[in-house]
Design a protein around this motif. Structure first.
Motif, PDB file in Angstrom:
ATOM      1  N   GLU A 148      -2.745   8.241   2.337  1.00 41.06           N
ATOM      2  CA  GLU A 148      -2.478   6.893   1.827  1.00 41.06           C
ATOM      3  C   GLU A 148      -3.561   6.512   0.848  1.00 41.06           C
ATOM      4  O   GLU A 148      -4.565   7.206   0.706  1.00 41.06           O
ATOM      5  CB  GLU A 148      -2.407   5.881   2.986  1.00 41.06           C
ATOM      6  CG  GLU A 148      -3.704   5.714   3.733  1.00 41.06           C
ATOM      7  CD  GLU A 148      -3.606   4.713   4.894  1.00 41.06           C
ATOM      8  OE1 GLU A 148      -2.505   4.558   5.461  1.00 41.06           O
ATOM      9  OE2 GLU A 148      -4.634   4.103   5.216  1.00 41.06           O
TER      10      GLU A 148
ATOM     11  N   SER B 106       1.694   4.601   1.224  1.00 32.31           N
ATOM     12  CA  SER B 106       1.258   5.306   2.421  1.00 32.31           C
ATOM     13  C   SER B 106       2.366   6.269   2.821  1.00 32.31           C
ATOM     14  O   SER B 106       3.302   6.491   2.049  1.00 32.31           O
ATOM     15  CB  SER B 106       0.982   4.273   3.515  1.00 32.31           C
ATOM     16  OG  SER B 106       0.532   4.892   4.691  1.00 32.31           O
TER      17      SER B 106
ATOM     18  N   GLN C 154       0.871  -1.171   0.000  1.00 27.53           N
ATOM     19  CA  GLN C 154       0.000   0.000   0.000  1.00 27.53           C
ATOM     20  C   GLN C 154       0.910   1.223   0.000  1.00 27.53           C
ATOM     21  O   GLN C 154       1.875   1.267   0.766  1.00 27.53           O
ATOM     22  CB  GLN C 154      -0.851  -0.035   1.280  1.00 27.53           C
ATOM     23  CG  GLN C 154      -1.790   1.135   1.439  1.00 27.53           C
ATOM     24  CD  GLN C 154      -2.477   1.123   2.806  1.00 27.53           C
ATOM     25  OE1 GLN C 154      -1.949   0.533   3.769  1.00 27.53           O
ATOM     26  NE2 GLN C 154      -3.617   1.759   2.907  1.00 27.53           N
TER      27      GLN C 154
END
Ligand code: ADP
Ligand code: MG
Length: 488
Positions: free
Chosen positions: A129, A98, A96
């Motif tokens: 994010e 972020s 992810q």
């Protein structure tokens, strides 16, 4: 024996995710809005195909900074994104994007009021994010379906310090955050649709202890009420364990809304499992003084400013100004109505009375109120002009209007026979009749018992079936009563 709530202190830190209302995703031009047929908002960038490159959405950065300014955070000048690695079927890149360590907003605080006492909850930071996609488990009995539309949608995560000490404080905090993001126009604050989500970190410790206890993180809280209930449940569960001398295990748990309990999902990963490192595909980005100044200048009005505007601009009492400014939806509806009528106090009364009752009963927000502001204004004007009584307008005309919000209030009132449209002659006849029927009361009134006017008025209302304008009727009543002539 001292009570358990005196023996233990509850400590809560909340992580609130707010989906930003940008048109496009955080790192590409796929649409960012909620819904759409599954897997229609997905470019190769969203799916993380090799060779694709992300590009930062400036509006998302601006939205995050707005929230930071509203919460009195320090805004970082130098920022970069980090990759947070974990595997989920709905996270096609395997990580992810972020922020880590170096977050766009540092520190800050959010005011809350609980039991009439105001205090500030300290924030740790706010970071930007991207959201993950969605796994859908109930579409097929055998398989999990994946919808990547949400993957890459921009979020801010607002991370508090462990600085709340009751479920009520947590409730007030999330309410305040929702109010702020709505005011700032950066998130619709809709918890049911998941655009505002909250994870609650909960621990207990003996009162007087300064070290934090082992925490549990409760996920999947999709309403503010659930936040409160989950915390209450956890507090009771943890205190029970502690009293039995059993250890509290650091865990991620989920809330079961049907029976108000929580159950374990997994034992918590350590931060270093995520193998954070700066994303090499995204250059660091700067927030210059000029940029920060421009964002500050363009900030929408915050609740305090709106409350003041309601007090001075619309001459509303402090109480009304406070209540209305709690909800930007109410503020906007009030102001839309106020372009059609100058009866500002009446608008406020209607919003806090009949409209709020309707919203509560329908479990709806003001944005779902079906009546256009112009029609709402004419409804109010009808009452203010004495053409219909408030009670008929609120208890009969309003519900009818809500069923056919396109009809003009005056037309519908006429159709329902609710107008106080009796002529002066009719009203005079009713007044005469009432006085004739109550000679004793008339005598008492004339001896000085002026309060009886209410009784006479009530009778006029009754026999006129609400068709007599109370102002005219009262005038006529007083006139007749003071004439001292025997009533014919
Ligand atoms: P993690 O690495 O597990 O996400 P963090 O230290 O980043 O933990 O904190 C996440 C959230 O949990 C923050 O909102 C923080 O205030 C809260 N928190 C941390 N420790 C505790 C604790 N012992 N009790 C309650 N809340 C806590
Ligand atoms: Mg966490």
């Amino acid at each position: 024996m001292i009570g358990l709530s005196e023996k233990y202190e509850l400590v809560i830190g909340l992580e609130v995710h707010a989906q930003l209302l940008t048109n496009t995703k955080l790192f590409c031009s796929d649409p960012a809005f909620f819904g759409g047929a599954p897997n229609t908002h997905i470019s190769p960038i969203t799916l993380g195909y090799p060779g694709t490159l992300p590009r930062l959405n400036q509006q998302a950065v601006e939205f995050a900074i707005r929230m930071g300014i509203a919460c009195h955070c320090d805004i970082s000048e130098k920022n970069w994104f980090a990759r947070k690695h974990y595997f989920y079927p709905d996270l096609p890149k395997g990580y992810q994007t972020s922020q880590h360590i170096n977050n766009i907003c540092q520190g800050g605080k959010v005011p809350i009021t609980v039991g009439g006492k105001e205090r500030e909850v300290q924030l740790h930071h706010i970071h930007l994010e991207e959201d993950a996609g969605k796994s859908i488990h109930d579409a097929d009995e055998q398989k999990t379906a994946l919808d990547y539309n949400r993957a890459g949608v921009p979020l801010i995560e607002i991370v508090s310090e462990p600085d709340m000490f009751s479920a009520e404080e947590a409730y007030a905090y999330v309410t305040e955050i929702r109010k702020l993001v709505r005011y700032l126009g950066i998130c619709d604050g809709n918890m049911e649709e998941g655009s505002l989500r909250c994870d609650a970190n909960v621990s207990i410790r003996l009162r007087g202890e300064t070290k934090l206890g082992t925490k549990v993180e409760v996920k999947n809280l999709n309403s503010i009420r659930h936040v409160k209930k989950a915390i209450e449940f956890e507090a009771a569960r943890m205190i029970q364990l502690a009293e039995k001398g059993e250890p509290i295990i650091q865990q991620t748990r989920s809330f079961d809304a049907d029976n108000g309990t929580t159950f374990p999902l997994r034992d918590k990963e350590e931060a270093n499992d995520y193998r954070y490192f700066p994303d090499p595909d995204l250059p660091p980005f700067l927030v210059t003084k000029e940029k920060l100044f421009a964002i500050r200048e363009a900030m929408p009005a915050l609740p305090d400013a709106v409350r003041q505007r309601f007090e001075t601009g619309y001459q509303l009492p402090l109480y009304d100004a406070r209540m209305l400014s709690e909800d930007i939806g109410l503020v906007q509806y009030f102001e839309a109505t106020a372009t059609h009528t100058k009866q500002y106090k009446a608008i406020s009364n209607w919003l806090m009375g009949p409209v709020r009752n309707w919203l509560n009963e329908a479990d709806q927000e003001i944005t779902a109120f079906p009546l256009p502001a112009a029609a709402f204004a004419s409804l109010i004007e009808l009452v203010e002009a004495g053409k219909i009584s408030f009670s008929a307008a609120s208890s009969r005309l309003l519900p009818a209007l809500l069923k056919e919000p396109g009809t003009a209030p005056a037309e519908l009132a006429a159709r329902l026979n609710l107008l106080q449209d009796a002529g002066a002659d009719d009203i005079e006849n009713w007044v005469q009749e009432v006085l004739r029927n109550m000679p004793d009361k008339v005598a008492e009134y004339r001896k000085g018992k002026k309060g009886l006017i209410g009784l006479f008025m009530g009778e006029v209302k009754k026999i006129s079936k609400g068709k007599a304008d109370p102002k005219i009727a009262t005038q006529l009543l007083e006139q007749k009563l003071n004439e001292k002539t025997i009533v014919k």
